[in-house]
Design an enzyme around this catalytic site. Structure first.
Site, PDB file in Angstrom:
ATOM      1  N   GLU A   1     -10.872   6.837   3.919  1.00 36.49           N
ATOM      2  CA  GLU A   1      -9.883   6.272   4.841  1.00 36.49           C
ATOM      3  C   GLU A   1     -10.028   6.839   6.249  1.00 36.49           C
ATOM      4  O   GLU A   1     -11.138   7.052   6.728  1.00 36.49           O
ATOM      5  CB  GLU A   1      -8.481   6.470   4.255  1.00 36.49           C
ATOM      6  CG  GLU A   1      -8.317   5.795   2.883  1.00 36.49           C
ATOM      7  CD  GLU A   1      -6.885   5.705   2.436  1.00 36.49           C
ATOM      8  OE1 GLU A   1      -6.608   6.030   1.276  1.00 36.49           O
ATOM      9  OE2 GLU A   1      -6.014   5.294   3.241  1.00 36.49           O
TER      10      GLU A   1
ATOM     11  N   ASP B   1       0.856  -1.179   0.000  1.00 40.09           N
ATOM     12  CA  ASP B   1       0.000   0.000   0.000  1.00 40.09           C
ATOM     13  C   ASP B   1       0.902   1.242   0.000  1.00 40.09           C
ATOM     14  O   ASP B   1       2.129   1.147   0.099  1.00 40.09           O
ATOM     15  CB  ASP B   1      -0.938  -0.029   1.232  1.00 40.09           C
ATOM     16  CG  ASP B   1      -2.193   0.787   0.998  1.00 40.09           C
ATOM     17  OD1 ASP B   1      -3.238   0.471   1.582  1.00 40.09           O
ATOM     18  OD2 ASP B   1      -2.131   1.757   0.198  1.00 40.09           O
TER      19      ASP B   1
HETATM   20  C1  GLC Z   1      -4.423   4.262  -0.144  1.00 38.84           C
HETATM   21  C2  GLC Z   1      -5.285   3.066   0.192  1.00 38.84           C
HETATM   22  C3  GLC Z   1      -5.332   2.017  -0.881  1.00 38.84           C
HETATM   23  C4  GLC Z   1      -5.119   2.655  -2.242  1.00 38.84           C
HETATM   24  C5  GLC Z   1      -3.725   3.248  -2.275  1.00 38.84           C
HETATM   25  C6  GLC Z   1      -3.436   3.988  -3.588  1.00 38.84           C
HETATM   26  O1  GLC Z   1      -3.746   4.709   1.006  1.00 38.84           O
HETATM   27  O2  GLC Z   1      -5.021   2.408   1.409  1.00 38.84           O
HETATM   28  O3  GLC Z   1      -6.604   1.360  -0.786  1.00 38.84           O
HETATM   29  O4  GLC Z   1      -5.256   1.674  -3.263  1.00 38.84           O
HETATM   30  O5  GLC Z   1      -3.467   4.120  -1.187  1.00 38.84           O
HETATM   31  O6  GLC Z   1      -4.262   5.109  -3.707  1.00 38.84           O
END
Ligand code: GLC
Length: 537
Positions: A480, A288
């Site tokens: 988030e 991530d």
């Molecule tokens: C974010 C998320 C993830 C996402 C990634 C790219 O922090 O946790 O779900 O795909 O970053 O945007």
């Protein structure tokens, strides 16, 4: 100079011979054998496109991937703007010594939601409520076509989290609170996105996320600690991944959370022993966003533990030059084996070959005409209809009458397209207002009313007689951790709005726009019907 010309001829003959070769693994091995350590490590690095220090870093470092994080759009956030951006990056990637194409990733989590004019579907919490896997597969086929229309090859979806605590800001990204709904919708989504042949230009690579236990953290704290037995972890949080792997999902994203105190990004038992060896996942694991950084304050140790644990591609996403230098030093010091590097690179190259990126690296322009089309929107509308949850309906207040009635519509969210789309729409956090093309709730009612009169009053202070009131309440957009809440109560302003209208003797249809179930006991007695609309897009 003569050496380079000879080498270039050898490489081009090899690559062209490869492209006719039917066996993917042979193709992968052939390319791997041509690669230097620098080129291998470059393939394991994913940079945010906005963080590129120099656009030619793409070819200089032979970067494996770029991403657009939430809201990271080209200057012209249009279909053509995205096509031009993607093809430009790809053309630079092909200038590298071996010309290995980029794979470009984006969070198309409820439509191609970064792009203005793309069809925005309900978020997964509503998708789960359809209980209709065939419709969900069709919806994801449309998402794949709209993403592919911009050139992009890979979406970081479906999110197959199983949220256990509605305080979590990412509750709406999951299909529901049971492994049963996770399994049903995980399979339908991946089948829709990837189809049965990734070389089909209408399909894109899926990414099941976030492995594993992201929805089980204490108090629903985002990126927190999931303290459960291994049995619960497997039965509740992991079940959908087995369906995903059976459908050959091409990538899986590691989760920020910890399991019993150990960060998933550095968890070799779960990432390698369980996911790769026991469950047989043969795609690649992507980290991530800065997920590797959370494994240890010492970045070198964090990279070492994450790569050795089984992370194959690192979403750095900004200091990619530093990451590449760190990983190279780890290999040179024998702290990360070349076998681990080769395994990661082979997994990545395999998906690039399955996507046919070596032969068709650029945007397929035949898909542009269906982007944001009425046909696509009609499927989205059907998905919205089937995602609505009617919690209560009495006194024959529903359905609304198209003719000969006075219908009051109240609540600021009734005319707020951004609110009904929620987070991950045009921008990372989403925002209120007319952020893209679409139909808000008020307009939708006005469009369907015939001789009935529709009156809009944001604060509900309308004192002439009406037959019924539709009152739209709920949450403003978030994504988030920004959406983590302590209380699940409806806001006092929404409660008073409904009470004031009801106390005038008007029948009330409440429509709740929210990314999670909420506590509605105080307003239920003041409503004649109640619809949980989630985030319908
Ligand atoms: C974010 C998320 C993830 C996402 C990634 C790219 O922090 O946790 O779900 O795909 O970053 O945007």
């Amino acid at each position: 100079m003569k050496y380079f010309i000879t080498l270039a001829i050898i490489v081009s003959i090899t690559l062209s011979a490869i492209s006719q070769n039917p066996d993917i693994d042979q193709k992968v091995d052939s390319v791997l054998n041509l690669m230097t350590l620098d080129e291998k490590i470059g393939q394991m690095a994913q940079a945010e496109k906005g963080a590129l220090e120099n656009i030619y870093d793409i070819s200089y470092y032979s970067l494996g991937s770029l991403l657009s994080g939430g809201g990271s759009s080209p200057a012209s956030n249009t279909l053509q703007g995205w096509i031009n951006m993607y093809d430009n990056y790809q053309s630079i990637a092909l200038e590298s010594r071996l010309g290995i194409p980029l794979i470009y990733g984006i969070d198309a989590v409820h439509g191609h939601n970064n792009v203005y004019g793309a069809v925005i579907f309900p978020h997964n919490i509503g998708i789960g409520c359809t209980w209709n896997p065939e419709l969900v597969k069709t919806a994801n086929q449309i998402v794949a076509k709209e993403v592919a229309a911009t050139g992009i090859d890979w979406t970081f979806s479906p999110c197959i989290t199983v949220p256990q605590n509605e305080r979590w800001g990412r509750t709406y990204e999951g299909f529901g609170e049971t492994s049963e709904i996770q399994k049903i919708m995980s399979g339908a989504s991946i089948d829709g996105l990837q189809g049965s042949d990734l070389s089909n230009p209408e399909t894109i690579l899926a990414c099941a996320k976030h492995f594993v236990g992201d929805g089980g953290t204490i108090n629903g704290i985002d990126q927190g600690n999931t303290i459960v037995t291994e049995q619960i972890l497997r039965e509740l949080h992991m079940a959908g991944y087995i369906d995903a792997i059976n459908l050959e999902v091409g990538s899986i994203m590691a989760s920020y959370n910890s399991w019993n105190g150990v960060k998933l990004h550095g968890h070799d038992y779960l990432l390698t022993d369980v996911l790769k060896n026991e469950l047989g996942f043969n795609g690649f694991i992507v980290s991530d966003w800065k997920g590797v950084d959370q494994v240890n304050e010492d970045y070198r140790d964090a990279v070492k533990r994450s790569i050795n644990a089984g992370i194959d591609m690192v979403m750095v996403p900004d200091r990619y030059i530093y990451f590449i230098s760190i990983l190279k030093s780890l290999v040179q010091d024998n702290e990360v084996s070349i076998e681990r590097i080769d395994d990661a690179v082979k997994r990545i190259l395999k998906q690039k070959f399955l996507l046919n990126l070596f032969d068709e690296p650029f945007t397929n322009n035949s898909l542009a005409s269906s982007f944001g089309s009425v046909a696509h929107r009609n499927i989205a509308k059907q998905t919205v209809r089937e995602s609505m949850v009617l919690l209560n309906a009495k006194n024959d207040v529903l359905p609304l009458q198209k003719n000969n009635k006075k219908i009051l519509v109240a609540g600021k969210l009734a005319s707020d397209l951004g609110a009904q789309c929620g987070g991950w729409t045009i921008s990372w956090q989403g925002s209120n207002g007319n952020i893209t093309e679409g139909t808000n709730i008020l307009t939708g009612i006005q469009n369907l009313a015939e001789s009935s009169e529709v009156i809009y009053s944001e604060n509900g202070n309308y004192n002439n007689p009406v037959d019924v009131a539709v009152v739209v309440i709920g949450e403003n957009p978030y994504a988030e951790g920004a959406g983590d809440r302590v209380s699940l109560n409806i806001d006092m302003g929404d409660i008073n709005l409904i009470k004031n209208i009801k106390e005038k003797g008007i029948p009330v249809v409440a429509v709740l726009i929210s990314g999670r179930p909420m506590i509605i006991s105080e307003i239920m007695p003041y409503t004649d019907a109640f619809i949980a609309a989630w985030l319908p897009g």
